[in-house]
Design a protein around this motif. Structure first.
Motif, short mmCIF file in Angstrom:
data_model
loop_
_atom_site.label_atom_id
_atom_site.label_comp_id
_atom_site.label_asym_id
_atom_site.label_seq_id
_atom_site.Cartn_x
_atom_site.Cartn_y
_atom_site.Cartn_z
N UNK A 177 0.80 -1.22 0.00
CA UNK A 177 0.00 0.00 0.00
C UNK A 177 0.84 1.28 0.00
N UNK A 178 1.95 1.35 0.75
CA UNK A 178 2.71 2.61 0.75
C UNK A 178 3.17 3.02 -0.65
N UNK A 179 3.36 2.03 -1.55
CA UNK A 179 3.82 2.35 -2.91
C UNK A 179 2.77 3.07 -3.75
N UNK A 180 1.54 3.02 -3.28
CA UNK A 180 0.47 3.68 -4.05
C UNK A 180 0.34 5.16 -3.74
N UNK A 181 1.15 5.66 -2.81
CA UNK A 181 1.03 7.06 -2.42
C UNK A 181 2.38 7.76 -2.59
N UNK A 182 2.30 9.08 -2.70
CA UNK A 182 3.52 9.86 -2.78
C UNK A 182 3.97 10.17 -1.35
N UNK A 183 4.99 9.47 -0.91
CA UNK A 183 5.46 9.65 0.47
C UNK A 183 6.81 10.38 0.49
N UNK A 184 7.07 11.12 -0.58
CA UNK A 184 8.41 11.70 -0.72
C UNK A 184 8.72 12.78 0.32
N UNK A 185 7.69 13.30 0.99
CA UNK A 185 7.97 14.31 2.03
C UNK A 185 8.53 13.69 3.30
N UNK A 186 8.27 12.41 3.51
CA UNK A 186 8.69 11.79 4.78
C UNK A 186 10.20 11.85 4.95
N UNK A 187 10.64 12.18 6.16
CA UNK A 187 12.06 12.24 6.47
C UNK A 187 12.39 11.41 7.71
N UNK A 188 11.42 11.41 8.64
CA UNK A 188 11.66 10.72 9.91
C UNK A 188 10.47 9.84 10.25
N UNK A 189 10.75 8.58 10.58
CA UNK A 189 9.71 7.63 10.93
C UNK A 189 9.95 7.19 12.37
N UNK A 190 9.03 7.57 13.25
CA UNK A 190 9.21 7.24 14.66
C UNK A 190 8.48 5.96 15.04
N UNK A 191 8.97 5.31 16.08
CA UNK A 191 8.34 4.11 16.60
C UNK A 191 8.31 4.20 18.12
N UNK A 192 7.21 3.76 18.72
CA UNK A 192 7.08 3.81 20.18
C UNK A 192 6.10 2.78 20.69
N UNK A 193 6.32 2.32 21.91
CA UNK A 193 5.33 1.50 22.60
C UNK A 193 5.84 0.14 22.98
N UNK A 194 6.75 -0.40 22.21
CA UNK A 194 7.30 -1.73 22.48
C UNK A 194 8.53 -1.88 21.60
N UNK A 195 9.33 -2.90 21.86
CA UNK A 195 10.48 -3.08 20.98
C UNK A 195 9.98 -3.32 19.54
N UNK A 196 10.64 -2.73 18.57
CA UNK A 196 10.21 -2.97 17.18
C UNK A 196 11.02 -4.16 16.66
N UNK A 197 10.30 -5.18 16.18
CA UNK A 197 10.99 -6.38 15.69
C UNK A 197 11.67 -6.05 14.37
N UNK A 198 12.82 -6.68 14.07
CA UNK A 198 13.60 -6.32 12.90
C UNK A 198 12.81 -6.41 11.57
N UNK A 199 11.86 -7.34 11.44
CA UNK A 199 11.08 -7.44 10.19
C UNK A 199 10.23 -6.19 9.99
N UNK A 200 9.56 -5.79 11.08
CA UNK A 200 8.72 -4.59 10.98
C UNK A 200 9.59 -3.36 10.73
N UNK A 201 10.73 -3.30 11.40
CA UNK A 201 11.67 -2.19 11.20
C UNK A 201 12.04 -2.11 9.72
N UNK A 202 12.40 -3.24 9.14
CA UNK A 202 12.87 -3.29 7.76
C UNK A 202 11.79 -2.82 6.78
#
Ligand code: 7RM
Length: 652
Positions: free
Chosen positions: A371-396
């Motif tokens: 789904x992310x490929x269907x949108x123009x996400x070129x403005x994104x610079x920083x992607x934050x994560x919070x709440x629990x450890x992020x597993x490497x697959x999800x991180x990737x």
């Protein structure tokens, strides 16, 4: 520890970043821990406006515990979040962009938000709310929730936001404990196309809350509600009154005046009211928002949390507004009307920083990986994560598919109690190791201790503690016996240290790897849940004799809730009963506490002293069936119960 990949921040993030070399981070970090008072005093001057400067920068004693920052200083959180921007060049800048469940959006500039807050603050005063009073806020993600919080702050009232997904009973408990004088709610909430009757729930709660004298209702869904004369008032009618002024002089409060109470789960059954104070909290959230999200004046920042949690308090409202940023808030859920909703919002508003939880990332990665490929996400610079450890697959996936390998993923470790980020990479300088929250923020001094209180070695798992105060830390527990409860919960286990409740490892590069809770707190979809609290709800159901609740690994939620239930003599286990019991927990605490599994058992594995052997029920819940790995069972009253429980485990 597994060998991990290392990613360096992309040049487009580094370029223009406030801190773009690790040497610069290190120098500033050294300064912040070598002279914490000097460092924080300088930051407090730069980041906040004061009516009067403080007398003492820091008082502290972790043995008591007692902590105070900037005592004697006079300030106001609402003034810092609004007036100083509205009276300057940011006057017409968007403070809040609100995106509705159905896809409409509204923009509130600093100037217009200030006027709304002042008018509502005057309404609250007119209804008898004054400095030091507690006001409960039971609202979903509508713009007025921000107005309500800041209006309380403006007059020195203490807000306590109760997550709108909680039950009437949970609201009642929190209003009783806090002694709330008023509650602000909405007629009904809308989420993912569903309608939740919040005013009716507040009515139910108020039946048992004699201190609550006023209820202000925001009309959001045009739902019909009962309005009790003298007690219930509509927000729109009150704020439009001709005798209500557009101006409201802020109440100048001491730096240590409580800003809010937020209830959070601990290892006991009863949620704890964590108290945050004005200046330290605001400074911590402002400084982390500035450096961790590297927000620049023209940026649009989107945090997908709910304001009912600390993440919403710190990183939708106080942090972003304190630094004059544009904060986007979203009423809906990530999968409605489809799992492209977040990406659609990012495209529509040109979002530069996006902050969400691993559970949302996993669920979207699974349901709509492209789904992310269907949108123009070129403005994104920083992607934050919070709440629990992020597993490497999800991180990737977050890094590659959402960020196209050109964004920094910032894994932010912190807590309700810490108020602000504690351990996180900085987007323009810290190398990223997927799954590690990486390095401490300025002024944060973590240590990993063994159970015998000696320091753990590099690579050895231990308990994550903090050895020096930071401005945004909790000050006390609301209610009686605060000092004792502070000791029991946070400062007693490792004398002289704040204990986070988390296990962690530090690697040879000084990077921290979080390993999850080591107490009876479980983390379900990034929400903190006390197993004792769920047990208390189960046990209050008539047919239940006793219960044991544990977390078990869940693909999307991180941890699921697994409940072992012993029924009263003569009661037959059945699917209907299982549904009734789950329904009871939903009603008692809220849908987030509903067990994923109810396993009826004839008895629980107990030691001779009557303690449930939790490691056993944890292992069985996780699907382990080999008793070899269960350790010593000889202290159990009836070791054969372990076989019975394994044999009757329902299939997942
Ligand atoms: C912000 C928040 C706090 C607990 C905390 C941890 C866990 C949060 C991370 C994390 C590993 C992270 N407040 N936790 N963030 N674990 N990496 N980046 O979540 O009070 O609701 O929960 O959440 O166990 O103790 S909270």
């Amino acid at each position: 520890m597994p060998e991990s990949k290392v990613y360096l921040p992309h040049e487009r993030v580094t370029r223009g970043a406030r801190i773009n070399s690790i040497a610069e981070y290190q120098a500033m970090y050294e300064e912040s821990v070598n002279d914490p008072e000097g460092f924080w005093a300088a930051q407090a001057e730069e980041m906040l406006e004061w009516k009067e400067k403080w007398d003492t920068t820091l008082e502290w004693d972790f043995e008591k515990p007692h902590v105070a920052w900037f005592k004697g200083g006079l300030t106001n959180a609402s003034y810092n979040c609004l007036d100083r921007h509205a009276n300057g060049p940011r006057r017409n800048k968007a403070a809040i962009i609100w995106e509705s469940d159905s896809g409409r959006s509204k923009v509130y500039t600093y100037q217009s938000l200030l006027t709304k807050v002042c008018r509502f603050a005057n309404v609250l005063k007119d209804h008898g709310i004054k400095k030091g009073d507690v006001v409960a806020i039971f609202m979903p993600m509508v713009p007025e929730v921000v107005t309500a919080m800041l209006a309380c702050a403006r007059i020195g009232a203490i807000h306590t936001v109760v997550f709108s997904g909680f039950s009437a009973q949970a609201l009642r408990d929190r209003m009783q404990d806090s002694g709330a004088k008023a509650v602000i709610t909405v007629d009904a909430g809308k989420r993912g196309g569903r309608v939740i009757p919040l005013k009716a729930m507040a009515d139910e709660a108020m039946l048992e809350c004699p201190t609550v004298k006023k209820c202000i209702v925001v009309s959001h869904s045009r739902a019909t509600v009962d309005m009790q004369p003298e007690r219930d008032f509509y927000y729109h009618e009150e704020t439009r009154r001709r005798d209500i002024s557009n101006d409201c002089e802020p109440e100048w409060v001491d730096a240590e005046h409580p800003l809010f109470i937020l209830y959070t789960s601990g290892s006991t059954g009863k949620p704890k009211g964590v108290v945050h104070t004005t200046a330290g909290y605001l400074l911590g959230t402002a400084l982390t928002t500035k450096y961790v999200f590297d927000i620049h004046d023209e940026d649009i920042y989107f945090c997908s949390a709910d304001v009912g949690w600390i993440t919403g308090h710190s990183y939708i409202v106080y942090g972003p507004l304190a630094i004059g940023a544009t904060s986007l808030m979203f009423e809906g859920i990530p999968t409605y009307p489809n799992p492209g909703r977040f990406w659609e919002i990012c495209e529509k508003h040109g979002v530069n920083q996006f902050y969400t939880a691993p559970t949302a990332i996993r669920s979207l990665m699974k349901s709509a990986p492209d789904a992310p490929n269907e949108y123009d996400l070129s403005c994104l610079r920083i992607l934050g994560s919070v709440g629990e450890p992020i597993n490497p697959e999800a991180w990737q996936w977050y890094y590659d598919v959402v960020g196209k390998g050109k964004c920094s993923v910032c894994d932010t470790w912190w807590q309700t109690e810490s108020g602000a980020h504690m351990i996180s990479n900085l987007p323009g300088c810290t190398p990223m190791k997927p799954g590690s929250a990486s390095l401490p923020f300025f002024g944060v001094q973590p240590v990993i201790l063994r159970e015998d209180k000696t320091p753990a070695d590099i690579g050895e798992e231990g308990r994550l503690c903090i050895k020096f105060p930071w401005p945004s830390m909790l000050r006390r527990m609301w209610g009686e016996d605060s000092e004792k409860r502070m000791m029991d919960n946070y400062f007693g286990q490792f004398p002289g240290h704040y204990f986070s409740g988390d296990g962690a490892v530090c690697d040879e590069d000084g990077f921290y790897w979080l390993k999850g809770r080591v107490d009876d707190v479980i983390n379900v979809s990034g929400h903190r849940m006390s197993t004792a609290e769920v047990e208390a709800a189960l046990n209050s159901y008539g047919d239940v004799a006793e219960s044991a609740v544990v977390g078990y690994p869940h693909e999307i939620k991180g941890e699921g809730i697994y409940a072992y239930v012993v029924l009263n003599d003569g009661v037959e286990a059945s699917d209907d009963l299982r549904k009734m019991i789950i329904g009871h927990v939903r009603k008692d605490i809220g849908p987030i506490a509903a067990p994923d599994f109810v396993h009826f058992v004839p008895d629980l594995p107990k030691t001779r002293s009557g303690k449930i052997m939790r490691r056993i029920v944890r292992k069985i819940a996780a699907g382990e069936t080999d008793k070899e790995g269960f350790g010593d069972l000889s202290t159990l009253v009836d070791p054969s119960i372990v076989d019975t429980i394994i044999e009757t485990r329902p299939n997942q």
